[in-house]
Design a protein around this motif. Structure first.
Motif, short mmCIF file in Angstrom:
data_model
loop_
_atom_site.label_atom_id
_atom_site.label_comp_id
_atom_site.label_asym_id
_atom_site.label_seq_id
_atom_site.Cartn_x
_atom_site.Cartn_y
_atom_site.Cartn_z
N ALA A 23 0.68 -1.17 -0.25
CA ALA A 23 -0.04 0.11 -0.32
C ALA A 23 1.04 1.35 -0.19
O ALA A 23 2.15 1.57 0.78
CB ALA A 23 -0.83 -0.05 1.41
N ASP A 35 -6.04 5.38 -0.22
CA ASP A 35 -4.39 4.60 -0.08
C ASP A 35 -4.61 3.47 -2.15
O ASP A 35 -5.25 3.73 -1.96
CB ASP A 35 -4.25 4.00 0.50
CG ASP A 35 -4.53 4.35 2.50
OD1 ASP A 35 -4.18 5.33 2.05
OD2 ASP A 35 -4.15 3.25 3.05
N ARG A 56 -6.75 -5.57 3.03
CA ARG A 56 -7.39 -4.89 2.97
C ARG A 56 -8.52 -4.67 2.59
O ARG A 56 -9.83 -4.08 3.50
CB ARG A 56 -6.74 -3.33 2.34
CG ARG A 56 -5.47 -2.92 2.21
CD ARG A 56 -5.46 -1.90 3.79
NE ARG A 56 -5.98 -0.94 3.36
CZ ARG A 56 -5.36 0.35 3.20
NH1 ARG A 56 -4.29 0.31 3.40
NH2 ARG A 56 -6.25 1.38 2.85
N VAL A 57 -9.23 -5.69 1.18
CA VAL A 57 -11.03 -5.64 1.28
C VAL A 57 -11.25 -6.93 2.42
O VAL A 57 -12.54 -6.17 3.11
CB VAL A 57 -10.92 -6.98 -0.15
CG1 VAL A 57 -12.39 -7.09 -0.14
CG2 VAL A 57 -10.03 -5.77 -1.07
N LEU A 60 -12.13 -3.76 5.22
CA LEU A 60 -13.62 -3.24 4.80
C LEU A 60 -14.75 -3.62 5.12
O LEU A 60 -14.85 -2.83 5.94
CB LEU A 60 -12.99 -2.39 3.08
CG LEU A 60 -14.42 -1.77 2.15
CD1 LEU A 60 -14.61 -0.69 3.28
CD2 LEU A 60 -14.05 -2.03 1.44
N ARG A 227 -17.09 4.73 3.61
CA ARG A 227 -15.82 4.03 2.83
C ARG A 227 -15.82 3.32 2.28
O ARG A 227 -16.94 2.30 1.68
CB ARG A 227 -14.86 3.80 3.57
CG ARG A 227 -15.34 2.83 4.86
CD ARG A 227 -14.43 2.76 6.07
NE ARG A 227 -15.25 1.90 7.29
CZ ARG A 227 -16.61 2.42 7.68
NH1 ARG A 227 -16.46 3.71 7.60
NH2 ARG A 227 -17.46 1.47 8.92
N VAL A 229 -13.81 1.11 -1.52
CA VAL A 229 -12.58 0.13 -2.94
C VAL A 229 -13.05 0.11 -4.12
O VAL A 229 -14.55 -0.31 -4.10
CB VAL A 229 -11.64 -0.50 -2.22
CG1 VAL A 229 -13.03 -1.75 -2.22
CG2 VAL A 229 -10.80 -0.74 -3.24
N MET A 259 -5.88 -0.77 -6.99
CA MET A 259 -7.22 -0.58 -6.08
C MET A 259 -7.10 0.69 -5.43
O MET A 259 -5.81 1.57 -4.90
CB MET A 259 -7.77 -1.94 -4.76
CG MET A 259 -7.90 -3.35 -5.62
SD MET A 259 -9.19 -3.37 -7.31
CE MET A 259 -10.29 -3.24 -5.98
N PHE A 261 -8.26 2.32 -2.18
CA PHE A 261 -9.12 2.41 -1.21
C PHE A 261 -9.32 4.08 -0.35
O PHE A 261 -8.47 4.63 -0.67
CB PHE A 261 -8.35 1.36 0.14
CG PHE A 261 -8.53 0.78 -0.08
CD1 PHE A 261 -9.38 -0.62 0.47
CD2 PHE A 261 -7.20 -0.03 -1.05
CE1 PHE A 261 -9.66 -2.13 0.05
CE2 PHE A 261 -7.85 -1.88 -1.21
CZ PHE A 261 -8.35 -2.27 -0.77
N ASP A 263 -11.29 6.73 2.53
CA ASP A 263 -12.42 7.03 3.72
C ASP A 263 -12.91 7.68 3.11
O ASP A 263 -11.75 9.55 3.23
CB ASP A 263 -11.37 6.56 4.56
CG ASP A 263 -13.06 6.91 6.38
OD1 ASP A 263 -13.55 7.13 6.18
OD2 ASP A 263 -11.91 6.44 7.34
#
Length: 499
Positions: A23, A35, A56-57, A60, A227, A229, A259, A261, A263
């Motif tokens: 990331a 990100d 990360r997915v 989320l 938030r 992605v 990807m 991401f 927020d």
């Protein structure tokens, strides 16, 4: 014709080239955290830390307290499926809008290179989501599934159902009678009800268009309207680690992905508005006769105004979007650089070439090897011999647009304009390949980030990746291949631009 050097990428050092998912922070201001998470697919021994993109997915999804909207061309990653099931079990309203798969009968008739097995697996994974953690449809932990056309359950494939942990027969699933193009279904167990486009006459079966006429190609998730992605990752095992075998051995040999991401409630709410238009309503079960409210092109596009720089979200199909992005290329003063799974839209290629001729901009790119020939065909047949030499280096062997050497797919879809300085710095990324089907037929989303700093970050990452990928095939750890699979997976030979 005076043009810039074809060797811009060669100058960057090869030191510290990460080969796994990682990331980078793009922006961190009040109300706007962005990100970039990438998957290079080049690390044979990633170890026990897990794939950053998948982690990360999952994080989320785990963060959701009330709602999850998932627009997924495909979804089969075990960790992501489990996270979605857990979210539904704790009371989160989970909606999944997916691509309407070709009917199994059609796939059987035209199957090649394992297409039928892939189609059956798509259905068993969706049914697992639909049934929830308890495996029973009609209970509180069910996940709502929808698509533009009905998705029939895999009925006869009992072995595949057992392997997926499903009941031998699809008992308890909703049933429907309908037509998809020329295929008729009577009392068919279904996973998604589809959205009726037209009814022939009173008393006849509801009729849906063939899924092959358009693809739901999104890859985005939004949690709690706050938030989310978006990007190129299809939420699949092959897209992250490569295969179940690779995942078990701690390898990260999946596809090259990028990807974003975010927020940012402003950005999230814009995606949810679009999702609701697809769904035919908000936060409830989709109705078969709700009707997809086809907005005028661009109607649901939106700007994000709280990041400190302009951000634009565009939804396809929309020919006007292509015109707008070509206009951005025509404003470039320094460079156009890109990495694409498929890049075969003549208008974009011609615009880049014209800028190189007229304004001497630097041009560099890399395309997945499975679609490199399509790019080359457009250059040669529609633009001409000088463009052939410029892009492909046919005469001197010094191409400005390279063929990816990855063992698996280069699946990202990113263009950087004036990334290392210039009048119009921006990044264009998202789910869309630069193809006619993406802009005129498919459901896609594009993120435009107008930031010199972010554009420069993307240029650095592209250069790093290109250098690393040049040695990827030679450096691939053959010991990790299963003895029965000495060659790259056969499904790579059957890929289409839908992927």
């Amino acid at each position: 014709m005076r043009v810039r050097s074809a060797f811009a990428f060669a100058a960057i050092t090869l030191a510290a080239l990460p080969g796994s998912a990682f990331a980078l922070q793009l922006n961190n201001t009040a109300g706007c955290l962005l990100d970039l998470v990438q998957n290079d697919g080049m690390e044979p021994m990633a170890g026990a830390r897990g794939n950053e993109m998948v982690s990360r997915v999952v994080a989320l999804v785990d963060s959701a307290q009330s709602t999850l909207e998932v627009a997924a061309h495909e979804i089969d990653h075990p960790a992501i499926i489990k996270a979605l099931q857990k979210a539904a079990a704790r009371g989160v309203a989970v909606r999944v809008y997916t691509d309407a798969k070709d009917v199994l009968q059609k796939v059987e008739q035209k199957s090649a290179n394992g297409a039928l097995g892939r189609s059956v697996a798509q259905r068993t994974n969706l049914e697992r989501l639909m049934r929830g953690s308890d495996g029973t449809f009609g209970t509180s932990d069910d996940i709502l599934i929808q698509a533009e056309s009905p998705i029939e359950a895999a009925v006869r494939e009992t072995g595949a159902r057992i392997r997926a942990g499903l009941p031998v027969a699809p008992d308890g699933l909703p049933r429907a009678s309908y037509k998809v193009a020329s295929y008729t279904f009577v009392d068919q167990p279904i996973i998604a009800p589809g959205i009726v486009r037209r009814t022939i006459t009173t008393g006849h079966l509801p009729t849906f268009r063939a899924p092959s006429t358009t693809r739901m190609h999104h890859k985005f998730i939004v949690a709690d309207d706050k938030r989310g992605v978006t990007g190129s990752f299809n939420f699949t095992l092959s897209g992250a680690e490569g295969s179940q075998f690779d995942a078990l051995t701690g390898a990260e040999l999946g596809h090259r992905q990028q990807m974003i991401f975010f927020d940012n409630p402003q950005m999230a709410s814009g995606y949810v508005r679009y999702f609701d238009a697809l769904w035919g309503g908000s936060h409830g079960p989709a109705s078969v006769d709700a009707g997809l409210r086809e907005p005028s092109p661009g109607l649901l596009d939106f700007d994000v105004t709280n990041c400190g720089f302009p951000v634009r979200i565009m939804f396809l199909p929309n020919r006007n979007a292509a015109t707008s992005l070509i206009g951005e290329i025509e404003k470039s003063s320094s460079s156009v650089q890109f990495e694409f799974f498929a890049f075969e839209e003549e208008k974009f290629i011609r615009a880049i070439y014209k800028q190189a001729v007229d304004r001497n901009i630097e041009v560099r790119g890399i395309i997945d090897e499975r679609f490199y020939s399509a790019f080359a065909d457009v250059v040669r047949s529609k633009i001409g011999a000088e463009a052939d030499q410029f892009f492909l280096g046919t005469l001197n062997g010094k191409p400005r647009v390279e063929k990816s050497r990855l063992f698996r797919l280069l699946h990202s879809k990113t263009m950087i304009i004036d990334g290392a300085g210039g009048a119009n710095p921006m990044v264009i990324t998202g789910s869309a390949n630069f193809s006619i089907s993406a802009f005129e037929h498919n459901r896609e989303n594009i993120v435009v980030l107008r930031s010199p700093a972010i554009a420069l970050q993307f240029v650095g990452e592209l250069r790093r990746f290109v250098n690393a990928s040049r040695v990827n095939r030679a450096g691939y750890c053959s010991a990790l291949q299963r003895p029965e699979d000495p060659e790259p997976p056969s499904e790579l030979t059957s890929l289409t631009e839908d992927d």
